[in-house]
Design an enzyme around this catalytic site. Structure first.
Site, mmCIF file in Angstrom:
data_model
loop_
_atom_site.group_PDB
_atom_site.id
_atom_site.type_symbol
_atom_site.label_atom_id
_atom_site.label_comp_id
_atom_site.label_asym_id
_atom_site.label_seq_id
_atom_site.Cartn_x
_atom_site.Cartn_y
_atom_site.Cartn_z
ATOM 1 N N CYS A 54 6.030 6.895 4.149
ATOM 2 C CA CYS A 54 4.972 5.950 3.762
ATOM 3 C C CYS A 54 4.151 6.449 2.573
ATOM 4 O O CYS A 54 3.281 5.745 2.074
ATOM 5 C CB CYS A 54 4.059 5.652 4.947
ATOM 6 S SG CYS A 54 4.923 4.791 6.274
ATOM 7 N N HIS A 70 0.844 -1.200 0.000
ATOM 8 C CA HIS A 70 0.000 0.000 0.000
ATOM 9 C C HIS A 70 0.874 1.244 0.000
ATOM 10 O O HIS A 70 2.093 1.172 0.138
ATOM 11 C CB HIS A 70 -0.969 -0.006 1.195
ATOM 12 C CG HIS A 70 -0.334 0.345 2.511
ATOM 13 N ND1 HIS A 70 -0.974 1.085 3.465
ATOM 14 C CD2 HIS A 70 0.877 0.057 3.046
ATOM 15 C CE1 HIS A 70 -0.198 1.239 4.531
ATOM 16 N NE2 HIS A 70 0.929 0.607 4.299
ATOM 17 N N HIS A 124 4.881 0.431 -0.381
ATOM 18 C CA HIS A 124 5.665 -0.489 0.435
ATOM 19 C C HIS A 124 4.738 -1.592 0.925
ATOM 20 O O HIS A 124 3.519 -1.514 0.747
ATOM 21 C CB HIS A 124 6.326 0.242 1.616
ATOM 22 C CG HIS A 124 5.349 0.878 2.551
ATOM 23 N ND1 HIS A 124 4.723 2.089 2.277
ATOM 24 C CD2 HIS A 124 4.862 0.465 3.741
ATOM 25 C CE1 HIS A 124 3.911 2.385 3.282
ATOM 26 N NE2 HIS A 124 3.972 1.422 4.180
ATOM 27 N N ASP A 132 -5.059 -10.437 0.687
ATOM 28 C CA ASP A 132 -3.767 -11.102 0.666
ATOM 29 C C ASP A 132 -3.092 -11.018 -0.706
ATOM 30 O O ASP A 132 -3.710 -11.288 -1.736
ATOM 31 C CB ASP A 132 -3.927 -12.567 1.075
ATOM 32 C CG ASP A 132 -2.600 -13.254 1.357
ATOM 33 O OD1 ASP A 132 -1.648 -12.569 1.780
ATOM 34 O OD2 ASP A 132 -2.510 -14.485 1.164
ATOM 35 N N HIS A 133 -1.834 -10.611 -0.678
ATOM 36 C CA HIS A 133 -1.008 -10.469 -1.874
ATOM 37 C C HIS A 133 -1.636 -9.519 -2.899
ATOM 38 O O HIS A 133 -1.650 -9.782 -4.096
ATOM 39 C CB HIS A 133 -0.679 -11.832 -2.498
ATOM 40 C CG HIS A 133 0.341 -12.565 -1.700
ATOM 41 N ND1 HIS A 133 0.007 -13.288 -0.585
ATOM 42 C CD2 HIS A 133 1.680 -12.648 -1.836
ATOM 43 C CE1 HIS A 133 1.109 -13.808 -0.073
ATOM 44 N NE2 HIS A 133 2.144 -13.433 -0.807
ATOM 45 N N HIS A 140 3.577 -4.829 3.897
ATOM 46 C CA HIS A 140 3.524 -5.277 5.291
ATOM 47 C C HIS A 140 3.059 -6.723 5.330
ATOM 48 O O HIS A 140 2.337 -7.180 4.439
ATOM 49 C CB HIS A 140 2.516 -4.452 6.103
ATOM 50 C CG HIS A 140 2.898 -3.028 6.292
ATOM 51 N ND1 HIS A 140 3.878 -2.617 7.160
ATOM 52 C CD2 HIS A 140 2.418 -1.896 5.716
ATOM 53 C CE1 HIS A 140 3.988 -1.296 7.120
ATOM 54 N NE2 HIS A 140 3.110 -0.841 6.235
ATOM 55 N N GLU A 143 -0.166 -3.728 11.765
ATOM 56 C CA GLU A 143 0.580 -3.411 10.550
ATOM 57 C C GLU A 143 2.048 -3.819 10.728
ATOM 58 O O GLU A 143 2.698 -4.279 9.797
ATOM 59 C CB GLU A 143 0.467 -1.916 10.285
ATOM 60 C CG GLU A 143 1.046 -1.458 8.986
ATOM 61 C CD GLU A 143 0.798 0.021 8.784
ATOM 62 O OE1 GLU A 143 0.029 0.355 7.865
ATOM 63 O OE2 GLU A 143 1.368 0.838 9.537
#
Length: 150
Positions: A36, A17, A42, A82-83, A44, A127
């Site tokens: 950020c 994100h 980037h 996810d992913h 997480h 996070e």
């Protein structure tokens, strides 16, 4: 009357994100979100904890089946997040920053749509090991729920 119990299940997902609010200027976004806000984004490894609350069934000794809770988390959150690149792949985040707080709200709404009414108590999104946000449904409006599209 049956005892009231809290039960939680933890799951994890990986996602990318960028903290960015499209309604703010580029400079304001840089000031508010710092590193950020990097245009490349980037990632997480998020941890989500879902807490349910309700009476213990006297026949089964359980509040709910863990298998049911696992499936609700998978279908409502993991299969969507996810992913993924949260900002680019999930419509809900096109108009709002993908902060841990907003991910917790999004997850709450999605889960509340698949779970029996009144069962969901809290959603906690970590996070990082140092940063987490929790949401228990306070302040939601019909507009928030309608905006929760994927």
């Amino acid at each position: 009357m049956s005892p009231i119990c809290y039960l939680s299940r933890v799951a994890h997902f990986s996602a990318a994100h960028r903290l960015h609010n499209p309604s703010l200027s580029a400079e304001t976004n840089r000031q508010v979100f710092g590193k950020c806000n990097h245009p490349g984004g980037h990632g997480h490894n998020y941890i989500i904890e879902v807490v349910v609350r309700g009476p213990v069934n006297s026949e089964t000794g359980m509040l709910i089946s863990i298998d049911d809770l696992k499936q609700w988390i998978k279908s409502a959150v993991l299969d969507i997040m996810d992913h993924r690149n949260i900002d680019q792949d999930i419509a809900y985040f096109k108009a709002r920053p993908s902060t841990a707080e907003n991910i917790a709200v999004f997850s709450w709404i999605r889960l509340s749509q698949v779970m029996p009414p009144g069962l969901l108590h809290q959603v906690i999104v970590s996070e990082t090991i140092k940063n987490k946000a929790s949401f228990s449904g306070e302040g939601l409006t019909d507009k928030d729920i309608e905006a929760c599209i994927v």
